[in-house]
Every structure is written in C-alpha cells, then in structure tokens.
Design an enzyme around this catalytic site. Structure first.
Site, mmCIF file in Angstrom:
data_model
loop_
_atom_site.group_PDB
_atom_site.id
_atom_site.type_symbol
_atom_site.label_atom_id
_atom_site.label_comp_id
_atom_site.label_asym_id
_atom_site.label_seq_id
_atom_site.Cartn_x
_atom_site.Cartn_y
_atom_site.Cartn_z
ATOM 1 N N ASN A 105 6.895 -3.104 2.588
ATOM 2 C CA ASN A 105 5.835 -2.499 3.541
ATOM 3 C C ASN A 105 4.570 -2.141 2.712
ATOM 4 O O ASN A 105 3.433 -2.571 2.934
ATOM 5 C CB ASN A 105 6.622 -1.294 4.246
ATOM 6 C CG ASN A 105 5.715 -0.892 5.410
ATOM 7 O OD1 ASN A 105 4.633 -1.154 5.613
ATOM 8 N ND2 ASN A 105 6.512 -0.078 6.320
ATOM 9 N N ASP A 106 4.774 -1.042 2.200
ATOM 10 C CA ASP A 106 3.519 -0.314 1.624
ATOM 11 C C ASP A 106 2.775 -1.409 0.468
ATOM 12 O O ASP A 106 1.619 -1.345 0.549
ATOM 13 C CB ASP A 106 4.091 0.911 0.629
ATOM 14 C CG ASP A 106 4.533 1.970 1.672
ATOM 15 O OD1 ASP A 106 4.232 1.933 2.874
ATOM 16 O OD2 ASP A 106 5.535 2.810 1.363
ATOM 17 N N VAL A 107 3.450 -2.230 -0.264
ATOM 18 C CA VAL A 107 2.987 -2.997 -1.092
ATOM 19 C C VAL A 107 2.109 -4.143 -0.423
ATOM 20 O O VAL A 107 1.458 -5.020 -1.201
ATOM 21 C CB VAL A 107 3.940 -3.838 -2.162
ATOM 22 C CG1 VAL A 107 4.665 -2.474 -2.935
ATOM 23 C CG2 VAL A 107 4.996 -4.693 -1.377
ATOM 24 N N VAL A 108 2.130 -4.189 0.896
ATOM 25 C CA VAL A 108 1.436 -5.349 1.571
ATOM 26 C C VAL A 108 0.610 -4.370 2.651
ATOM 27 O O VAL A 108 -0.009 -5.194 3.520
ATOM 28 C CB VAL A 108 2.119 -6.482 2.211
ATOM 29 C CG1 VAL A 108 2.896 -7.239 1.240
ATOM 30 C CG2 VAL A 108 3.396 -5.765 3.208
#
Lengths: 456, 95
Positions: free
Chosen positions: A383-386
């Site tokens: 989630n956060d890494v994209v």
C-alpha cells in the site's frame, strides 16, 4: 609452534573466511558457497580454540554446545520463510545476550588484574548486549503478533530515555574508578534491559525493517566490545563486520522511507498528520473474472508484492499465475520496494521460495523508468510503497518517500482485503485513479480464482 | 595488546565491512542478515575460552550460558542461511 601463535593464525584464517564469505554474497549464484566458506572459518576457529591447551574442562563446553545446537537446528529447519524476521530478531537477541554474559564473565575471571580500561570495555559490552537482547525480544513479540504491533507510546518517554542514559554514563564512571566491583554492573544490566524494552515499544510494525537492521548492528558491536574486553581479535573483527552490515542496512531502510533514524526511533508515527483535503473520485472494484480478461490480453505484467502477500502466503499462487501468463506470451517482472515486508529482502526470499528466478526481480530504481510500458501492474498486499501521495501531496506523512510508480502502468490491479488505509494510516490516491481496479478479498483466493479462469 | 594495535584493527575491519557489504545486492539482504547473525555468534570463541579455562564457578556458569546462546546463533544462523540461499534460483537452472 607455540599455542598463542597457532590460535592467532587460525583466527586470521577464520577472519579471511568471513571476509571471503561476505564477498561471495555479492551474487545469488555464489552466495551459498560464501555462506559455507564463512561456516568453515567459524569451525576452524572453534576447533583451534578447543585444542588450545588452556582449556581445562570440556564437560561444561560440551553441555553448552549441545544445549545450543539442538534449538538452533530446530529453529533453522522449522521456520517458515514468512517468519524469517522473527527468527532473525530472536537470533539478534541471543547474540546480544551471549556478549552480555561474556562481558560479565571477563570480570569474574579469577586470574589477571582488572584494569579500568577492561572494566569500561566489559561495561560497554554488557550495556549494548543488554539493550540488544530485550530490544530483540520486543521486536520478536511484535513481529510474531504476540503483542500489539502498533507503536506503543507512553508519557515522559523521552525524559525516561534521558534519565536512563544519564544513569548509564554515571555508572560507567564508577565502573572505571572501581574496576571489578560487580554491583555497578548488575545495576547497569538492569538499566540496559529496561532501556531495550522501552526503546522498542514505541516503534510501529511498518518501521520494523529499520529496527531489525539496527539490532543486527548492535549484536555485532556487542561482540566487538566483548572481544575487546576478553582481548580476542576474531571477536573484534567479526563483530565489526556484522556491525557494519547492520548499519548499512539501517541506512538503506531509512533512505527508502525518507526518514531519519532519529525520527523513526523517537516518533513512532505518533502524530498522523490531519489531512484537510479529501481525495476526490470513487473506488472501482472488479471481479477475478474481469481481471482475467485483461490479463489474458496483456503482453507485459509487473507484480508488486508487499507484506500482505506474506500474510496470505500467496507467493506460490503468484508463481502459478506467472507461469500461465508466460505461456500466454506475456513477460512478467517483479518490482520490490526496499521496505516491502518486515525486514530487508523479505519479499525476495518469499519469491525465491516459490521458485521465481531472481533475474525477474527488480529494484525500485531499475523498474520505475519503464513502468509506463507495462500493460498491468498487480499490487499484492502493498500500500504505502505504491502511494503516489508520497510524490505529490506535500502534507502527507509519507511525503518524500520514494515509491514504486505503479500508477503509471496502463492498468493497475490492487488485491486488498478492504478499502481501509495502509499501515501508516494514510489514504492512498492510487485507489481512486481512473486506471485502477480493486479486487477485494484474500490475495491467495483472488489469485487462485484468476488462475482457475485461465484453466477454463 | 597495545591499544593502538586494537584501534588499528577496529578501523580497518570497519572499513572493510562497509566496502564488502555495500556490494551485497538488495535481493540477498535477508540471507545477509541471518548470515551476519551466524557470524556474530563468534562470541562463542570468547565463551569457550572463558568457560573452559577458569576455576571460578561463576565464570564457568556465565561462560557456559554464553556458549549456549552463541552456539544457537552459529548453528541456527548458518543453517537457515543455507536453506534460504538454496532457494535462490537462476532462470537457467530453473527450467
């Protein structure tokens, strides 16, 4: 040959083996040999130390080796690849504990005088070893979800840190002035153990890759200090190699999150920024069947795995899908963010377990420039890494964090349990984009549903 | 030993470590860590000397406990690293 010379020569051989072992670790094809070389080095050093005539009682040694080997072998054989972060943490902790014990034993030694320098070195080994031990235990509990994984914040946290650090420094002075007086050490051990707990509690699950790396580094530093205390070269050299390794990984992890080490250690995502702007647009979902139609026509697919893939144990299903796509003349690549998962390289190990060749795994910087060329990006449990907010929303808590730019692919599929925000508690504008489709449900089930469609 | 010699070793080993580990690719970072765990079990060497060479009971007990935990690291660390590295396969030997 005199015994001291023989021992030192063997330590030199062992150190060389460790160094060559690490050098061979620079490529996956030679890495396994490197690990073996390193292990041989360790064996040589152990055997020569045992043959060395100073050793009087083998019974205790044999007992120690047996009681250490059995759980060691058991853990190494039994552990699931998903649980590697826990195993590494617990090993970090044992390393710290061993250095602590060795540090104390260097003072209870009946032979030789205890100088102020020795006293301080042993003191440092005990402190770092103690912090490593309890810090790793807390990290292990959090990673295994034996306790809440969120950041646990308590009042006066920083003051408490300050008081403990001050007490440790004052005690160090006392230890230097009264070499060999053990009660100072016992108090210091208590403080170090307490500090390890307090320092790890406020760190949230998403920051775990940093903490594991840092504790890894500490376990090496503790070994070096213990080596200085007992005057043993191989401990000093090997400990520093480990210390450097952990420090470099810590640095890489911090950079991948665009946060300073201090920020991670002290803030623990304590203050999620109040976001004024609500994201406009709607989330579009789709079924596995619809996903199949798009994938069947796709010529190039990139998979972006995150911790969710590990939780769902979906790596084997991913591999199956990859084989089907490749039979269908599509190319498949994997994009790995440095902080995906709970420890550095976690995703790579899981994909390797599923027999996915390492050539198909790409680092963030290698894949981002050609993200436009992919027909489909499949995001599995990340989630956060994209999250494109990291690039364009200035008040986002993750602003500035480098991301895998999945939103630039022609179609984006997100496999997700629900529409909730990610670990950092940040909304993800990616889900609201025109070309994004969410596929709700367990990642493994979803993948299996798509695979079934291919079969029909 | 002279403290100047020790500092010499410290600095050189530190630099060497940085240079070596910088070259390890991201794909191998987990095995690197578990391998480093095994190496940090080197405390075992110090513990062997401590528990075997002294008459003092407390030293023997502390040393033996240190052996237990360090051995766990060495044996478990090398084994699990080997298990992991055996999984890393290239395209050529995969098909």
């Amino acid at each position: 040959m005199s015994s001291a010379l023989m021992v030192n020569a063997s330590y030199l051989v062992a150190a060389t083996c460790f160094i060559f072992g690490l050098k061979l670790l620079s490529h996956p094809s030679s890495a396994r040999k490197g690990n073996l070389v390193s292990a041989v080095g360790m064996l040589i050093a152990v055997l020569v130390t045992l043959i060395d005539k100073q050793i009087l009682s083998y019974e205790w040694i044999a007992a120690g080796v047996i009681f250490g080997s059995i759980p060691g072998v058991w853990l190494a054989k039994r552990v699931e690849m998903t649980a590697m972060p826990e195993l590494v943490s617990i090993f970090n902790g044992f390393g710290g504990l061993a250095s602590l014990l060795l540090g104390v034993s260097s003072l209870t030694h009946s032979t030789g005088t205890i100088t102020p320098v020795l006293s301080v070195l042993a003191y440092l080994a005990v402190i770092i070893g103690g912090v490593t031990f309890t810090g790793s235990i807390i990290a292990w509990l959090k990673l295994g979800e034996h306790m809440p994984t969120r950041a646990i914040i308590f009042p006066l946290q920083r003051w408490l840190y300050g008081v403990i650090i001050l007490a440790v420094v004052v005690l160090a002075l006392f230890a230097a002035m009264n070499p060999g007086y053990l009660p100072y050490f016992y108090v210091a051990i208590g403080l170090a153990l307490l500090f390890g707990i307090l320092a790890t509690l406020p760190i949230g699950g998403a920051d775990m890759p940093v903490v594991i790396s840092l504790l890894n580094s500490y376990s090496g530093v503790a070994a070096t200090l213990a080596g200085l205390a007992v005057n043993n070269n191989i401990l000093i050299v090997a400990g520093l190699l480990v210390g450097a390794s952990g420090l470099i990984l810590t640095q890489i992890m911090c950079k991948a999150m665009n946060r300073s080490l201090m920020n991670i250690l002290l803030s623990g995502f304590a203050k999620p920024a109040a976001r004024a702007a609500k994201i406009e647009g709607e989330v579009r979902s789709m079924t596995a069947q619809d996903a199949y139609y798009v994938l069947e026509a796709a010529k190039s697919v990139v998979v972006i795995p995150g911790y969710g893939m590990a939780v769902a144990q979906a790596q084997h299903a991913v591999k199956e899908l990859q084989a089907l796509l490749e039979d269908n003349d599509a190319t498949v690549a994997y994009a790995i963010h440095p902080v995906a998962g709970r420890m550095p390289g976690h995703m790579n190990v899981l994909l390797a377990e599923a027999d996915i060749p390492y050539e198909q795994l790409y680092e963030m910087d290698a894949i981002n420039p050609r993200m436009d060329s992919f027909d489909v990006a499949i995001i599995i449990g990340a989630n956060d890494v994209v999250n494109p907010a990291a690039k364009d929303v200035q008040d986002s808590p993750i602003y500035g964090m480098p991301i895998i730019e999945a939103h630039r692919a022609r179609n984006v599929f997100v496999m997700k349990r629900s529409a909730s925000a990610g670990f950092a508690g940040v909304d993800n504008p990616l889900f609201f984009k025109e070309n994004t489709r969410l596929i709700y449900g367990d990642a493994k089930d979803t993948l299996n549903n798509i695979i079934r469609e291919f079969g029909d | 030993m002279d403290s100047i010699n020790l500092i010499f070793i410290l600095i050189l080993a530190g630099f060497l470590g940085f240079e070596l580990i910088k070259k390890v690719p991201a794909t191998l970072h987990t095995p690197l860590m578990s391998g480093a765990n095994a190496i940090s079990g080197v405390t075992l060497i110090g513990a062997l000397a401590a528990s075997g060479s002294d008459q003092n009971v407390l030293t023997t007990i502390l040393g033996t406990l240190a052996i237990v935990f360090a051995t766990m690291n060495v044996v478990g660390g090398y084994m699990v690293t080997d298990r992991m590295l055996a999984m890393f396969k290239s395209k050529t030997n995969n098909k």
